[in-house]
Write a protein that holds these residues in place. Structure first.
Motif, PDB file in Angstrom:
ATOM      1  N   ALA A   1       7.949  18.502  -3.492  1.00 38.12           N
ATOM      2  CA  ALA A   1       7.738  19.831  -2.919  1.00 38.12           C
ATOM      3  C   ALA A   1       8.031  19.874  -1.419  1.00 38.12           C
ATOM      4  O   ALA A   1       8.537  20.876  -0.911  1.00 38.12           O
ATOM      5  CB  ALA A   1       6.296  20.280  -3.168  1.00 38.12           C
ATOM      6  N   GLU A   2       7.709  18.810  -0.700  1.00 41.02           N
ATOM      7  CA  GLU A   2       7.840  18.811   0.762  1.00 41.02           C
ATOM      8  C   GLU A   2       9.022  17.989   1.262  1.00 41.02           C
ATOM      9  O   GLU A   2       9.723  18.408   2.168  1.00 41.02           O
ATOM     10  CB  GLU A   2       6.551  18.284   1.405  1.00 41.02           C
ATOM     11  N   GLY A   3       9.210  16.817   0.696  1.00 37.27           N
ATOM     12  CA  GLY A   3      10.260  15.921   1.182  1.00 37.27           C
ATOM     13  C   GLY A   3      11.655  16.323   0.741  1.00 37.27           C
ATOM     14  O   GLY A   3      12.599  16.290   1.535  1.00 37.27           O
ATOM     15  N   LEU A   4      11.799  16.716  -0.504  1.00 35.39           N
ATOM     16  CA  LEU A   4      13.113  17.079  -1.019  1.00 35.39           C
ATOM     17  C   LEU A   4      13.695  18.300  -0.301  1.00 35.39           C
ATOM     18  O   LEU A   4      14.845  18.267   0.136  1.00 35.39           O
ATOM     19  CB  LEU A   4      13.054  17.315  -2.527  1.00 35.39           C
ATOM     20  N   PRO A   5      12.904  19.381  -0.105  1.00 34.21           N
ATOM     21  CA  PRO A   5      13.462  20.503   0.667  1.00 34.21           C
ATOM     22  C   PRO A   5      13.861  20.095   2.088  1.00 34.21           C
ATOM     23  O   PRO A   5      14.891  20.553   2.585  1.00 34.21           O
ATOM     24  CB  PRO A   5      12.323  21.528   0.681  1.00 34.21           C
TER      25      PRO A   5
ATOM     26  N   ILE B   1       0.842  -1.197   0.000  1.00 35.87           N
ATOM     27  CA  ILE B   1       0.000   0.000   0.000  1.00 35.87           C
ATOM     28  C   ILE B   1       0.878   1.248   0.000  1.00 35.87           C
ATOM     29  O   ILE B   1       0.614   2.204  -0.742  1.00 35.87           O
ATOM     30  CB  ILE B   1      -0.976  -0.007   1.197  1.00 35.87           C
ATOM     31  N   ALA B   2       1.930   1.265   0.805  1.00 40.51           N
ATOM     32  CA  ALA B   2       2.852   2.410   0.833  1.00 40.51           C
ATOM     33  C   ALA B   2       3.456   2.644  -0.541  1.00 40.51           C
ATOM     34  O   ALA B   2       3.531   3.789  -1.011  1.00 40.51           O
ATOM     35  CB  ALA B   2       3.949   2.190   1.871  1.00 40.51           C
ATOM     36  N   ARG B   3       3.866   1.583  -1.192  1.00 40.46           N
ATOM     37  CA  ARG B   3       4.453   1.713  -2.540  1.00 40.46           C
ATOM     38  C   ARG B   3       3.413   2.213  -3.540  1.00 40.46           C
ATOM     39  O   ARG B   3       3.726   3.040  -4.402  1.00 40.46           O
ATOM     40  CB  ARG B   3       5.031   0.376  -2.994  1.00 40.46           C
ATOM     41  N   ASP B   4       2.190   1.698  -3.439  1.00 33.35           N
ATOM     42  CA  ASP B   4       1.126   2.150  -4.347  1.00 33.35           C
ATOM     43  C   ASP B   4       0.850   3.637  -4.180  1.00 33.35           C
ATOM     44  O   ASP B   4       0.719   4.371  -5.163  1.00 33.35           O
ATOM     45  CB  ASP B   4      -0.167   1.355  -4.105  1.00 33.35           C
ATOM     46  N   ILE B   5       0.763   4.084  -2.936  1.00 30.36           N
ATOM     47  CA  ILE B   5       0.507   5.506  -2.684  1.00 30.36           C
ATOM     48  C   ILE B   5       1.692   6.344  -3.159  1.00 30.36           C
ATOM     49  O   ILE B   5       1.517   7.391  -3.788  1.00 30.36           O
ATOM     50  CB  ILE B   5       0.231   5.767  -1.188  1.00 30.36           C
ATOM     51  N   ALA B   6       2.906   5.874  -2.873  1.00 30.84           N
ATOM     52  CA  ALA B   6       4.118   6.617  -3.241  1.00 30.84           C
ATOM     53  C   ALA B   6       4.264   6.755  -4.751  1.00 30.84           C
ATOM     54  O   ALA B   6       4.884   7.707  -5.222  1.00 30.84           O
ATOM     55  CB  ALA B   6       5.350   5.949  -2.651  1.00 30.84           C
ATOM     56  N   SER B   7       3.680   5.834  -5.515  1.00 29.91           N
ATOM     57  CA  SER B   7       3.831   5.889  -6.975  1.00 29.91           C
ATOM     58  C   SER B   7       2.806   6.786  -7.656  1.00 29.91           C
ATOM     59  O   SER B   7       2.905   7.034  -8.853  1.00 29.91           O
ATOM     60  CB  SER B   7       3.758   4.473  -7.560  1.00 29.91           C
TER      61      SER B   7
ATOM     62  N   PRO C   1       1.160  10.084  -9.043  1.00 27.03           N
ATOM     63  CA  PRO C   1       1.762  11.362  -9.455  1.00 27.03           C
ATOM     64  C   PRO C   1       1.610  12.465  -8.415  1.00 27.03           C
ATOM     65  O   PRO C   1       2.556  13.225  -8.158  1.00 27.03           O
ATOM     66  CB  PRO C   1       1.018  11.713 -10.747  1.00 27.03           C
ATOM     67  N   GLU C   2       0.443  12.537  -7.780  1.00 27.58           N
ATOM     68  CA  GLU C   2       0.235  13.592  -6.784  1.00 27.58           C
ATOM     69  C   GLU C   2       1.120  13.391  -5.556  1.00 27.58           C
ATOM     70  O   GLU C   2       1.561  14.349  -4.933  1.00 27.58           O
ATOM     71  CB  GLU C   2      -1.245  13.731  -6.398  1.00 27.58           C
ATOM     72  N   THR C   3       1.403  12.137  -5.207  1.00 28.18           N
ATOM     73  CA  THR C   3       2.301  11.869  -4.088  1.00 28.18           C
ATOM     74  C   THR C   3       3.721  12.242  -4.459  1.00 28.18           C
ATOM     75  O   THR C   3       4.445  12.849  -3.660  1.00 28.18           O
ATOM     76  CB  THR C   3       2.246  10.380  -3.666  1.00 28.18           C
ATOM     77  N   LEU C   4       4.122  11.897  -5.670  1.00 24.99           N
ATOM     78  CA  LEU C   4       5.466  12.249  -6.126  1.00 24.99           C
ATOM     79  C   LEU C   4       5.659  13.766  -6.144  1.00 24.99           C
ATOM     80  O   LEU C   4       6.711  14.270  -5.747  1.00 24.99           O
ATOM     81  CB  LEU C   4       5.733  11.651  -7.509  1.00 24.99           C
ATOM     82  N   ARG C   5       4.626  14.498  -6.577  1.00 18.74           N
ATOM     83  CA  ARG C   5       4.701  15.965  -6.560  1.00 18.74           C
ATOM     84  C   ARG C   5       4.843  16.467  -5.117  1.00 18.74           C
ATOM     85  O   ARG C   5       5.631  17.365  -4.837  1.00 18.74           O
ATOM     86  CB  ARG C   5       3.474  16.589  -7.224  1.00 18.74           C
ATOM     87  N   CYS C   6       4.073  15.885  -4.219  1.00 20.62           N
ATOM     88  CA  CYS C   6       4.147  16.272  -2.806  1.00 20.62           C
ATOM     89  C   CYS C   6       5.534  15.984  -2.246  1.00 20.62           C
ATOM     90  O   CYS C   6       6.120  16.838  -1.572  1.00 20.62           O
ATOM     91  CB  CYS C   6       3.078  15.521  -2.002  1.00 20.62           C
TER      92      CYS C   6
END
Length: 112
Positions: free
Chosen positions: A100-104, A84-90, A92-97
């Protein structure tokens, strides 16, 4: 015996949730889902900033995923939790988040 205890715990969580308002139910389920995801994210995605990643995963999970994760919080993470974590992480909206949030957050952590 463990399986029976897990089912009892899930039924207890369901009973607790049914006594709450819809908003409280959502908050409780999201909090439980977050606690199920925490060890999975820490183990599966080592080095990523935990809090922003959890925020992105929870915010982009659908209701069915939240319910499944909340149940996993009661019985402990399973292979299903990881999937489920992998599905959510894949998504597009999660990747954008995450961008925007994780990389900084990762960049701030790396620079300190």
């Amino acid at each position: 015996m463990y399986r029976l205890n897990g089912h009892i715990a899930v039924l207890a969580l369901a009973g607790t949730l049914s006594a709450c308002s819809p908003q409280a139910q959502d908050e409780i389920a999201r909090s439980a889902a977050r606690s199920a995801l925490t060890p999975v994210v820490a183990d599966t995605f080592p080095g990523v900033p935990l809090e922003p990643t959890l925020d992105c995963l929870i915010d982009n999970a659908n209701a069915q995923q939240i319910r499944a994760l909340a149940a996993d919080a009661v019985i402990g993470p399973t292979e299903s939790t990881v999937q489920i974590a992998r599905d959510i992480a894949s998504k597009p909206e999660t990747l954008r988040c995450l961008a925007a949030e994780g990389l900084p957050a990762l960049m701030r952590r790396g620079g300190s």
